[in-house]
Scaffold this motif. Structure first.
Motif, PDB file in Angstrom:
ATOM      1  N   CYS A 176      92.563  -8.336   0.332  1.00 34.35           N
ATOM      2  CA  CYS A 176      91.631  -8.348  -0.965  1.00 34.35           C
ATOM      3  C   CYS A 176      91.639  -9.364  -1.562  1.00 34.35           C
ATOM      4  CB  CYS A 176      92.418  -7.182  -1.658  1.00 34.35           C
ATOM      5  SG  CYS A 176      92.589  -5.636  -1.085  1.00 34.35           S
ATOM      6  N   PHE A 177      90.520 -10.270  -1.193  1.00 37.19           N
ATOM      7  CA  PHE A 177      90.428 -11.535  -1.752  1.00 37.19           C
ATOM      8  C   PHE A 177      89.546 -11.501  -3.246  1.00 37.19           C
ATOM      9  CE2 PHE A 177      90.009 -12.764   2.712  1.00 37.19           C
ATOM     10  CZ  PHE A 177      91.075 -13.565   2.805  1.00 37.19           C
ATOM     11  N   ASP A 178      88.799 -10.439  -3.451  1.00 46.11           N
ATOM     12  CA  ASP A 178      88.102 -10.415  -4.593  1.00 46.11           C
ATOM     13  C   ASP A 178      88.688  -9.193  -5.519  1.00 46.11           C
ATOM     14  OD1 ASP A 178      86.260 -10.696  -6.660  1.00 46.11           O
ATOM     15  OD2 ASP A 178      84.483 -10.552  -5.098  1.00 46.11           O
ATOM     16  N   LEU A 179      88.050  -8.549  -6.269  1.00 50.20           N
ATOM     17  CA  LEU A 179      88.435  -7.345  -7.081  1.00 50.20           C
ATOM     18  C   LEU A 179      88.812  -6.307  -6.440  1.00 50.20           C
ATOM     19  CD1 LEU A 179      88.488  -6.621 -10.145  1.00 50.20           C
ATOM     20  CD2 LEU A 179      86.516  -5.359  -9.687  1.00 50.20           C
ATOM     21  N   ALA A 180      90.204  -5.938  -6.722  1.00 48.25           N
ATOM     22  CA  ALA A 180      90.766  -4.680  -6.177  1.00 48.25           C
ATOM     23  C   ALA A 180      91.300  -3.722  -7.187  1.00 48.25           C
ATOM     24  CB  ALA A 180      91.965  -5.158  -5.108  1.00 48.25           C
ATOM     25  N   SER A 233      93.316  -1.358  -2.928  1.00 44.10           N
ATOM     26  CA  SER A 233      91.983  -1.280  -1.978  1.00 44.10           C
ATOM     27  C   SER A 233      91.121  -2.212  -2.590  1.00 44.10           C
ATOM     28  CB  SER A 233      91.709   0.267  -1.693  1.00 44.10           C
ATOM     29  OG  SER A 233      91.174   0.711  -2.893  1.00 44.10           O
ATOM     30  N   HIS A 234      90.072  -2.571  -1.765  1.00 36.34           N
ATOM     31  CA  HIS A 234      88.854  -3.135  -2.297  1.00 36.34           C
ATOM     32  C   HIS A 234      88.079  -2.511  -3.364  1.00 36.34           C
ATOM     33  CE1 HIS A 234      89.143  -5.382   1.762  1.00 36.34           C
ATOM     34  NE2 HIS A 234      89.124  -6.439   0.832  1.00 36.34           N
ATOM     35  N   TRP A 235      87.537  -2.937  -4.305  1.00 35.36           N
ATOM     36  CA  TRP A 235      86.758  -2.114  -5.165  1.00 35.36           C
ATOM     37  C   TRP A 235      85.782  -1.499  -4.616  1.00 35.36           C
ATOM     38  CZ3 TRP A 235      86.414  -0.998 -10.432  1.00 35.36           C
ATOM     39  CH2 TRP A 235      85.322  -0.662 -10.717  1.00 35.36           C
ATOM     40  N   ARG A 236      85.079  -2.255  -3.520  1.00 42.07           N
ATOM     41  CA  ARG A 236      83.838  -1.794  -2.873  1.00 42.07           C
ATOM     42  C   ARG A 236      84.241  -0.376  -2.020  1.00 42.07           C
ATOM     43  NH1 ARG A 236      84.808  -6.408  -0.173  1.00 42.07           N
ATOM     44  NH2 ARG A 236      85.659  -6.253   2.050  1.00 42.07           N
ATOM     45  N   CYS A 237      85.598  -0.419  -1.573  1.00 42.88           N
ATOM     46  CA  CYS A 237      86.195   0.697  -0.775  1.00 42.88           C
ATOM     47  C   CYS A 237      86.405   2.148  -1.570  1.00 42.88           C
ATOM     48  CB  CYS A 237      87.188   0.307   0.095  1.00 42.88           C
ATOM     49  SG  CYS A 237      86.987  -0.841   1.321  1.00 42.88           S
TER      50      CYS A 237
END
Length: 671
Positions: free
Chosen positions: A636-640, A652-656
């Motif tokens: 998770c490098f970016d927003l989570a 989890s990733h935001w996109r997930c």
């Protein structure tokens, strides 16, 4: 036995005078049922109606005098079948073709020839002349093939070939002489060159026009005899008189050149195009907040700019334009009316005054209490529509506080809630509850909605916080507050000149990110080649990233010429010294825009959510370390989104995740 060798078929064709009683036979040339004599190849099942079989290989059609038409057995194009220039239906079978991309069904070529020759006996034998009285609904949309006008209130003919003709158009002369073009005769033709009419300036792409092919001169059939006097009190108080003279003039209504036919108001000394007589006097344009009015000239000693509000080119103040005297906004007539979706007509000046008086719409808060010491205001308490508690004005900015309106960092005084972590910039607290957004087709004011998670319809960024929503149209578009408030033109700190919005400007590179500007909306400078993507112009002036403990400032060019210095300290890749970057002056760190902002720069960190993917409350975070996503297994490098339950290790990733729902209660954990 009569035998025909036809270019379209490899075998001889045998003449047959009798109608087939065994089965229906269709002509391979026109596709219609053969009811009379025909030529046939019985082995192949190939048939030609006698008229189609005897059709000439080359036709000199009087409606197209420039070139001969050649008979083709199939489409001459590589990309499909063409449309018939007469009935506007697809040519599936034989067709007559010209190299200037004009095509006819074989039957339409013959029928149009009969129309041309005014063969009334044959045409009336084909179909009777009909009155449009007691017309059907289908007729309301039907047009005359020749003039492309409605059939309503006119006598017309309607053969079974997919087209209609006014009786008056059927009787049009094939050749005329006209005072606007005294060198040559004008012939009734297809407008294959798509030339505009020299009287009304409009282009009729289909149907028939009067044309001089030598001079590229065109008149619509309805403009051959324009009315001598036109009077429209709703647009001008005096009548306009026609002047048929081969003279160039500058139209006083729209500011563009005209030729041949002008209409003149002798009282006001105005010379205009015919079409400009009926220009709407007042309109509401998507390119400006207020109604704008048509003026034949603008006198304003305080006018600070003469640039058109759309194309940004100079506007001749001595000619016609649309103008807002309140804002000094001016726009070319043709730019304002370029697309029917960009404006609507306002019927009266009273309506204009009522719309202009609206001004700032519906303030979003009321002041509950103001505390002063002497003349100095030390505290303000407000009730804002977006929050259940009162908000207090404060100057005590803590580390990494984010606004619940725009989801950006708070760096100056703000309104905050003492009972929960709800904060608003002073600017965001003052946003009106109703606002018209410039450049949207929707002309009605949009409503401010709090606590949203959405993709902005203009900038396409995922956003949390306030959104402006259209409640009249069923479009479901949501606009972020930054896009709703952006001004045209825009003054960027990264450029010395004002920059203007262009829906598309190709051939340049974005000064912010270095990418191409082809095919996308940009802000550009008309003085120099400066250009910035619409999305890049929204980059916040101050940002924060976990890799540096200080705030980062947006910089517009690199002052250090040392090449090894031009490196992003986050991704460690090369960084162009000519594009924008974020910089920490204390640590001397620099980074690409995207490396700092990531994919979700406008989702508030520390906001709590519920999703369909997890049973507990989640908080938006951007971790200094990079735990693995519980859904896809990637770091998770970016927003989570992280679970607030201590015993639950879900992240989890935001996109997930999907189907986000914002919770009112905010967390103070912003790590």
């Amino acid at each position: 036995m009569e035998v025909l060798r036809h270019f379209s078929h490899e075998h001889p064709l045998i003449f047959n005078e009798e109608r087939s009683h065994e089965s229906e036979v269709y002509c391979s040339a026109c596709g219609e049922l053969v009811l009379g004599p025909r030529f046939s190849c019985m082995d192949c099942g190939f048939h030609l109606d006698k008229n189609c079989a005897e059709a000439p290989d080359v036709m000199n059609h009087p409606f197209h005098r420039k070139h001969n038409l050649e008979l083709k057995a199939s489409s001459p194009y590589d990309d499909g079948s063409p449309l018939c220039g007469f009935c506007n239906n697809i040519c599936w079978n034989f067709l007559y073709h010209c190299s200037c991309n004009l095509d006819f069904h074989i039957k339409c070529a013959f029928l149009s020839y009969k129309v041309l020759k005014n063969d009334f006996r044959e045409l009336q034998h084909l179909v009777p002349i009909i009155s449009s009285e007691g017309h059907s609904r289908e007729l309301e949309k039907a047009q005359c093939f020749a003039c492309q006008k409605s059939l309503l209130d006119s006598v017309y003919i309607s053969p079974d070939y997919g087209f209609h003709l006014h009786k008056k158009c059927l009787e049009l002369p094939l050749e005329i002489n006209h005072p606007c073009h005294r060198h040559h005769s004008l012939f009734l033709q297809f407008n294959s060159d798509h030339l505009p009419c020299q009287i009304c300036q409009e282009t009729q792409h289909e149907g028939l026009v009067y044309c001089c092919s030598i001079c590229k001169f065109v008149l619509h059939t309805g403009c051959v005899s324009p009315p001598p006097i036109i009077e429209d009190p709703s647009t001008h108080k005096h009548p306009f008189t026609r002047c048929l003279k081969n003279l160039s003039f500058n139209c006083d209504a729209c500011g563009t050149l005209g030729n041949y036919v002008s209409y003149n108001c002798l009282t006001c000394s105005l010379m205009v195009h015919k079409k400009c007589i009926t220009l709407p006097r007042f309109i509401k344009s998507i390119w400006h907040d207020h109604p704008i009015s048509h003026n034949y000239f603008v006198v304003d000693n305080e006018c600070t700019t003469r640039d058109c509000g759309f194309c940004h080119e100079d506007v001749n103040m001595e000619s016609g334009s649309y103008y807002c005297s309140k804002c000094k906004f001016i726009i070319h007539v043709n730019c304002a009316l370029q697309d029917a979706r960009w404006y609507y007509k306002i019927e009266s000046k009273d309506k204009v005054n009522a719309m202009s008086a609206v001004g700032a719409l519906d303030p979003s808060f009321v002041v509950i209490k103001t505390t002063k010491i002497g003349e100095e205001i030390i505290n303000v308490e407000i009730k804002h529509f977006s929050h259940q508690h009162n908000l207090l004005l404060s100057n005590e900015v803590k580390d990494r506080m984010y606004c619940d309106g725009c989801s950006q960092l708070i760096l100056t005084s703000f309104y905050g809630c003492l009972e929960c972590d709800f904060f608003l910039h002073k600017y965001c607290a003052k946003l009106p509850e109703k606002k018209q957004v410039i450049s949207l087709y929707h002309q009605d004011p949009l409503s401010l909605i709090p606590h949203c998670i959405f993709k902005c319809a203009l900038c396409r960024f995922m956003r949390s916080g306030f959104a402006y929503k259209c409640e009249v149209y069923m479009c479901n578009d949501l606009i972020c507050v930054r896009c709703a408030e952006i001004h045209l033109p825009y003054k960027s700190r990264g450029h010395k000149h004002p920059i203007h919005f262009y829906p598309q400007l190709n051939g340049l590179s974005c000064n912010a990110c270095g990418g191409s500007t082809d095919g996308v909306s940009i802000y550009g400078c008309k003085t120099c080649s400066f250009a910035v993507h619409y999305q890049c112009i929204l980059a916040p002036q101050i940002a924060w990233h976990k890799w540096d403990k200080h705030f980062l400032t947006l910089r517009y060019h690199e002052d250090n010429d040392y090449s090894e210095y031009h490196c992003c300290d986050i991704c460690e890749e090369k960084r162009s010294p000519n594009t924008w970057f974020y910089h920490c002056a204390i640590c001397d760190n620099s980074a690409h825009l995207h490396c700092v902002l990531g994919d979700y720069p406008f989702i508030k960190r520390g906001r709590t959510f519920m999703t369909n993917d997890h049973q507990h409350t989640l908080i938006s975070v951007q971790k200094a370390h990079h735990p693995k996503c519980c859904k896809c297994g990637e770091p998770c490098f970016d927003l989570a989104l992280e679970c607030l339950e201590e015993e639950c290790k879900y992240i989890s990733h935001w996109r997930c995740n999907s189907n986000y729902k914002i919770l009112w209660k905010e967390s103070k954990n912003l790590v």
